[in-house]
Design a protein around this motif. Sequence first.
Motif, mmCIF file in Angstrom:
data_model
loop_
_atom_site.group_PDB
_atom_site.id
_atom_site.type_symbol
_atom_site.label_atom_id
_atom_site.label_comp_id
_atom_site.label_asym_id
_atom_site.label_seq_id
_atom_site.Cartn_x
_atom_site.Cartn_y
_atom_site.Cartn_z
ATOM 1 N N LEU A 29 0.853 -1.275 -0.343
ATOM 2 C CA LEU A 29 -0.203 0.009 0.215
ATOM 3 C C LEU A 29 0.755 1.040 -0.039
ATOM 4 O O LEU A 29 1.959 1.172 0.712
ATOM 5 N N ARG A 30 0.307 2.154 -0.574
ATOM 6 C CA ARG A 30 0.675 3.846 -0.521
ATOM 7 C C ARG A 30 -0.357 4.203 0.197
ATOM 8 O O ARG A 30 -1.033 4.049 0.104
ATOM 9 N N PHE A 31 0.261 5.611 1.521
ATOM 10 C CA PHE A 31 -1.052 6.533 1.814
ATOM 11 C C PHE A 31 -0.603 7.844 2.003
ATOM 12 O O PHE A 31 1.089 8.479 1.488
ATOM 13 N N PRO A 32 -1.368 8.360 1.929
ATOM 14 C CA PRO A 32 -0.969 9.703 2.276
ATOM 15 C C PRO A 32 0.485 9.921 3.588
ATOM 16 O O PRO A 32 0.489 9.739 4.179
ATOM 17 N N ASP A 33 0.797 11.360 2.834
ATOM 18 C CA ASP A 33 1.612 11.736 3.985
ATOM 19 C C ASP A 33 1.367 11.967 5.252
ATOM 20 O O ASP A 33 2.118 11.378 6.023
ATOM 21 N N HIS A 38 1.738 9.168 10.404
ATOM 22 C CA HIS A 38 1.350 8.957 11.950
ATOM 23 C C HIS A 38 1.616 7.159 12.190
ATOM 24 O O HIS A 38 2.242 7.037 13.590
ATOM 25 N N ILE A 39 1.567 6.284 11.405
ATOM 26 C CA ILE A 39 2.169 5.178 11.328
ATOM 27 C C ILE A 39 3.592 5.150 12.393
ATOM 28 O O ILE A 39 3.366 4.258 13.318
ATOM 29 N N GLY A 120 7.670 7.083 6.363
ATOM 30 C CA GLY A 120 7.007 8.067 6.161
ATOM 31 C C GLY A 120 7.332 9.134 4.700
ATOM 32 O O GLY A 120 8.221 8.992 4.288
ATOM 33 N N PRO A 121 7.512 9.839 5.282
ATOM 34 C CA PRO A 121 7.461 11.364 3.980
ATOM 35 C C PRO A 121 8.559 11.546 4.202
ATOM 36 O O PRO A 121 9.679 11.362 4.826
ATOM 37 N N GLY A 122 9.353 11.721 2.814
ATOM 38 C CA GLY A 122 10.764 12.210 3.102
ATOM 39 C C GLY A 122 11.744 10.995 3.240
ATOM 40 O O GLY A 122 12.799 11.307 3.212
ATOM 41 N N THR A 123 10.703 9.892 3.362
ATOM 42 C CA THR A 123 12.049 9.273 3.434
ATOM 43 C C THR A 123 12.044 7.034 2.402
ATOM 44 O O THR A 123 10.738 7.458 1.984
ATOM 45 N N THR A 124 13.383 6.965 2.104
ATOM 46 C CA THR A 124 13.137 5.965 1.438
ATOM 47 C C THR A 124 13.518 4.541 2.086
ATOM 48 O O THR A 124 14.986 4.631 2.825
ATOM 49 N N PRO A 170 8.897 3.531 -1.753
ATOM 50 C CA PRO A 170 9.493 4.659 -1.677
ATOM 51 C C PRO A 170 8.672 5.121 -0.623
ATOM 52 O O PRO A 170 8.615 4.571 0.192
ATOM 53 N N PRO A 171 8.838 6.713 -0.246
ATOM 54 C CA PRO A 171 8.363 6.959 1.070
ATOM 55 C C PRO A 171 6.774 6.858 0.719
ATOM 56 O O PRO A 171 5.675 6.684 0.116
ATOM 57 N N ASN A 172 6.547 6.249 2.210
ATOM 58 C CA ASN A 172 4.563 6.318 2.480
ATOM 59 C C ASN A 172 4.129 5.281 2.465
ATOM 60 O O ASN A 172 3.118 5.033 1.453
ATOM 61 N N SER A 173 5.107 4.600 2.509
ATOM 62 C CA SER A 173 4.066 2.973 1.520
ATOM 63 C C SER A 173 4.738 2.057 2.550
ATOM 64 O O SER A 173 5.588 2.104 4.160
ATOM 65 N N TRP A 174 4.334 0.706 2.280
ATOM 66 C CA TRP A 174 4.268 -0.441 3.457
ATOM 67 C C TRP A 174 4.844 -1.952 2.201
ATOM 68 O O TRP A 174 4.159 -1.854 1.482
ATOM 69 N N VAL A 175 5.579 -2.051 2.461
ATOM 70 C CA VAL A 175 5.961 -3.572 1.756
ATOM 71 C C VAL A 175 6.220 -4.771 2.285
ATOM 72 O O VAL A 175 6.966 -3.972 3.730
#
Length: 239
Positions: A29-33, A38-39, A120-124, A170-175
């Motif tokens: 999944l990808r999430f909004p920033d 928050h997660i 989260g945002p700005g993070t890989t 990528p940012p804001n992801s669940w992998v």
Amino acid sequence: MKHVPDHENEHFDVRAHHDSGQNRITPLLRFPDEVALHIVEGLTGLVRHAHRAEEARPTPPGQLKRAQVFEEGDVYMVEPPFPGYFADRYLMDFYDVRERDICSRMHLHTGLRFVRMMTGPGTTIRVSSLSPLIVRPSPGWTADPLAEFTDELPDMPPEDARERYNAVVPPNSWVDMQIPRGVSHQFNAVGPNAVIDSVHPEESIETLREGMAGYKMMAQTIFLAEERSAAETCLGTKP
């Protein structure tokens, strides 16, 4: 198997290592920033709280220390094993490789792993292996495919060059990632917001089999390099 079970920094010669299998990655999944942040902050906050508690009230000698330190980040064992249930689960608060200017090393384990990576945002998170990574399709992943590329394992002489296979969370992801026993892997986060939720189904069995003096979450880690490389060797996120 490790040569010395209690050695936390044991390394094998990467030139003699060949993976017996391949890691499998499933983007979910990808999430909004704001949702992703928050997660990640909730889970890393739990790790940080555990480490503050450990500093204030150190675990007595002989008892399981659940707040520990890995090469990639601080960890907290959320669920320790117990008789009849030989698995544990931990959360890891990733270091940003740019802050320390070093990358974590390629390594392997004597037991299989299941890893859930969240950014989260700005993070890989750059995931690497000495064998090609298998990226599985997922109906919930509507974003672009994960960036994949190959480069050379750093700090190797030209005559012993080893190819390294990479995929970028990528940012804001669940992998999710499935790691077979004895298969090389490497995680490096670029950015401040990254967490791993990891399950080790064979950890206790392997620990007992190797005859360790005490239970440590790094017990089964075998590094494939003696020293860590500079951050520039793991910052790239594309070919």
